[in-house]
Design a protein around this motif. Structure first.
Motif, short mmCIF file in Angstrom:
data_model
loop_
_atom_site.label_atom_id
_atom_site.label_comp_id
_atom_site.label_asym_id
_atom_site.label_seq_id
_atom_site.Cartn_x
_atom_site.Cartn_y
_atom_site.Cartn_z
N MET A 65 0.84 -1.19 0.00
CA MET A 65 0.00 0.00 0.00
C MET A 65 0.88 1.25 0.00
N LYS A 66 0.57 2.20 -0.87
CA LYS A 66 1.27 3.48 -0.90
C LYS A 66 0.40 4.55 -0.25
N ILE A 67 0.98 5.25 0.72
CA ILE A 67 0.22 6.24 1.51
C ILE A 67 0.90 7.59 1.40
N LEU A 68 0.11 8.63 1.17
CA LEU A 68 0.61 10.00 1.20
C LEU A 68 -0.09 10.77 2.31
N TYR A 69 0.70 11.36 3.21
CA TYR A 69 0.19 12.29 4.21
C TYR A 69 0.48 13.71 3.74
N PHE A 70 -0.50 14.59 3.91
CA PHE A 70 -0.33 15.98 3.49
C PHE A 70 -0.72 16.90 4.64
N TYR A 71 0.22 17.78 5.03
CA TYR A 71 -0.03 18.70 6.13
C TYR A 71 0.62 20.04 5.79
N LYS A 72 0.06 21.11 6.30
CA LYS A 72 0.50 22.43 5.89
C LYS A 72 1.90 22.77 6.37
N PHE A 73 2.17 22.57 7.66
CA PHE A 73 3.42 23.07 8.24
C PHE A 73 4.37 21.94 8.62
N CYS A 74 5.57 21.97 8.08
CA CYS A 74 6.61 21.04 8.49
C CYS A 74 7.39 21.68 9.63
N VAL A 75 6.87 21.52 10.84
CA VAL A 75 7.44 22.16 12.02
C VAL A 75 7.59 21.10 13.11
N LEU A 76 8.66 21.20 13.90
CA LEU A 76 8.86 20.23 14.97
C LEU A 76 7.74 20.32 15.99
N GLY A 77 7.28 19.17 16.44
CA GLY A 77 6.20 19.14 17.43
C GLY A 77 4.87 18.85 16.78
N GLY A 78 3.86 18.64 17.61
CA GLY A 78 2.49 18.49 17.15
C GLY A 78 2.30 17.39 16.13
N VAL A 79 1.65 17.75 15.02
CA VAL A 79 1.29 16.78 13.99
C VAL A 79 2.53 16.14 13.37
N THR A 80 3.56 16.93 13.11
CA THR A 80 4.78 16.38 12.50
C THR A 80 5.37 15.27 13.35
N THR A 81 5.42 15.47 14.65
CA THR A 81 5.94 14.44 15.55
C THR A 81 5.08 13.18 15.50
N GLN A 82 3.75 13.38 15.45
CA GLN A 82 2.86 12.23 15.37
C GLN A 82 3.08 11.44 14.09
N LEU A 83 3.28 12.13 12.98
CA LEU A 83 3.54 11.45 11.71
C LEU A 83 4.86 10.67 11.78
N ALA A 84 5.88 11.27 12.40
CA ALA A 84 7.16 10.58 12.54
C ALA A 84 7.01 9.33 13.42
N ASN A 85 6.18 9.41 14.45
CA ASN A 85 5.92 8.23 15.28
C ASN A 85 5.22 7.13 14.48
N ARG A 86 4.22 7.50 13.70
CA ARG A 86 3.51 6.51 12.89
C ARG A 86 4.44 5.83 11.89
N LEU A 87 5.36 6.61 11.33
CA LEU A 87 6.28 6.06 10.35
C LEU A 87 7.04 4.88 10.90
N LYS A 88 7.37 4.90 12.17
CA LYS A 88 8.16 3.83 12.77
C LYS A 88 7.44 2.49 12.70
N PHE A 89 6.12 2.50 12.62
CA PHE A 89 5.36 1.27 12.42
C PHE A 89 5.02 1.06 10.94
N LEU A 90 4.47 2.11 10.31
CA LEU A 90 3.92 1.95 8.96
C LEU A 90 4.96 1.60 7.92
N ALA B 15 11.60 18.61 9.22
CA ALA B 15 11.98 17.37 8.54
C ALA B 15 12.91 16.51 9.38
N SER B 16 13.63 17.11 10.31
CA SER B 16 14.55 16.34 11.14
C SER B 16 13.82 15.29 11.99
N ALA B 17 12.52 15.49 12.23
CA ALA B 17 11.75 14.51 13.00
C ALA B 17 11.71 13.16 12.30
#
Length: 356
Positions: free
Chosen positions: A1-26, A43-45
């Motif tokens: 499965m190919k998945i694309l996440y799209f979010y407005k701000f690439c900033v440390l914390g909040g949603v970006t951190t959550q996406l980085a956490n999900r990546l570790k499983f997905l 992006a460093s997340a």
């Protein structure tokens, strides 16, 4: 499965951190891509992960989607994606994730839900699912946020510190930092040796930063430390230090769709005192609910804090209960499985629907 996440701000914390956490499983079960409209150093997340892009225009978004032929496309509180989608191909799944509690984007979603091409809505708490239902968005799925429990765990050290009351967040009205200083002033008057620490506010305007320091002086807070910026992978040391000191994490937020900093503190055995708003009662159910106070009731918050500071046995019980809940219910592995199962189910439903 190919998945694309799209979010407005690439900033440390909040949603970006959550996406980085999900990546570790997905990443072990699918090919995951992340696209952002604007880059603020987040992006460093993702620790050098190759599929992270800044796509600042509709044409760039269109080209990227066409190049990778995604099975699932997920917008997180971001409407610019829909301008680039056009007609949705059969079999593709479009999901709108809701993490914000701000009224403007939520009202926009309510008003445009019938014209936007998403098929499903996901949100991180039962509270937000109920709120979405109240504004006409029915059938949303609730999948918890996940926490990196390898990173957020208690770390003891040998240094003894005075008890500290920690607050973490942006210096904005929503997080209600001013109320924290009111509470700190009241506590300081009753327990003069307490330490107070505020972490966050690096991006706040200079005017707000000045207001912060003026209010600290006005409240007569003797032992106050402000740390404007902390790297995400260092936060566990602050929670752990406060826990070891016999201190407490306190929140004064107006609303929360989930409450990640509360969960981070709990995972590091740091007891919490937080307002009974939004999704926070979901994190603090059962015996943990002694940590809740009525939103805006600063006197009750002070009483809760003093009770925990003075009752060592109760504080130790809450530390153990909070750590256990954070490390089981909200682990990357547990939430990742639930999230992946939901995506697979949505994809299967779309395929069946298109055949009918």
């Amino acid at each position: 499965m190919k998945i694309l996440y799209f979010y407005k701000f690439c900033v440390l914390g909040g949603v970006t951190t959550q996406l980085a956490n999900r990546l570790k499983f997905l990443r072990h079960h699918s090919e995951v891509h992340f696209a952002f409209l604007e880059d603020y150093g987040g992006a460093s997340a993702f620790e050098g992960y190759e599929h992270v892009r800044i796509l600042g225009t509709v044409e760039e978004i269109k080209s990227y989607i066409a190049a990778y032929n995604f099975d699932v496309i997920i917008s997180i509180d971001t409407y610019e994606l829909y301008e680039a989608l056009g007609p949705v191909e059969e079999g593709k799944v479009i999901i709108h994730e809701v993490h914000t509690t701000y009224s403007e984007p939520l009202q926009k979603l309510a008003h445009s839900k019938d014209s936007l091409p998403f098929h499903y809505v996901i949100t991180p708490s039962a509270y937000m699912k109920g709120y979405l239902h109240s504004i006409g968005i029915v059938g949303a799925f609730h999948i918890n946020n996940c926490l990196d429990t390898d990173l957020f765990q208690y770390e003891a050290d040998t240094e003894q510190r005075p008890a500290t009351i920690l607050w973490v967040g942006k210096l904005d009205d929503h997080k209600n930092w001013s109320s924290y200083l009111n509470i700190a002033g009241k506590l300081n008057a009753r327990m003069p040796e307490l330490q107070f620490m505020l972490v966050g506010g690096y991006t706040a305007p200079d005017e707000i930063k000045n207001q912060l320091m003026v209010k600290v002086e006005q409240q007569g807070i003797k032992h106050f430390k402000w740390i404007p910026k902390v790297d995400y992978d260092e936060m566990q040391s602050y929670y752990s230090s406060v826990a070891q000191s016999g201190g407490i994490y306190v929140s004064t937020t107006i609303n929360e769709s989930f409450g990640m900093t509360v969960l981070e503190a709990m995972a590091c055995r740091c007891p919490v005192v937080v307002p009974s708003v939004g999704a926070l009662p979901e994190l603090l159910d059962g015996p943990l609910n002694v940590s809740l106070y009525e939103s805006g009731n600063e006197a009750e918050c002070v009483d809760r804090l003093i009770t925990l500071l003075e009752r060592n046995a109760l504080r130790e019980d809450l530390k153990s209960l909070g750590e256990q809940k954070a490390r089981t219910t909200y682990s990357i592995e547990q939430v990742g499985r639930e999230y992946m199962e939901l995506l697979e189910r949505c994809k299967e439903e779309r395929l069946i629907s298109n055949k009918c």
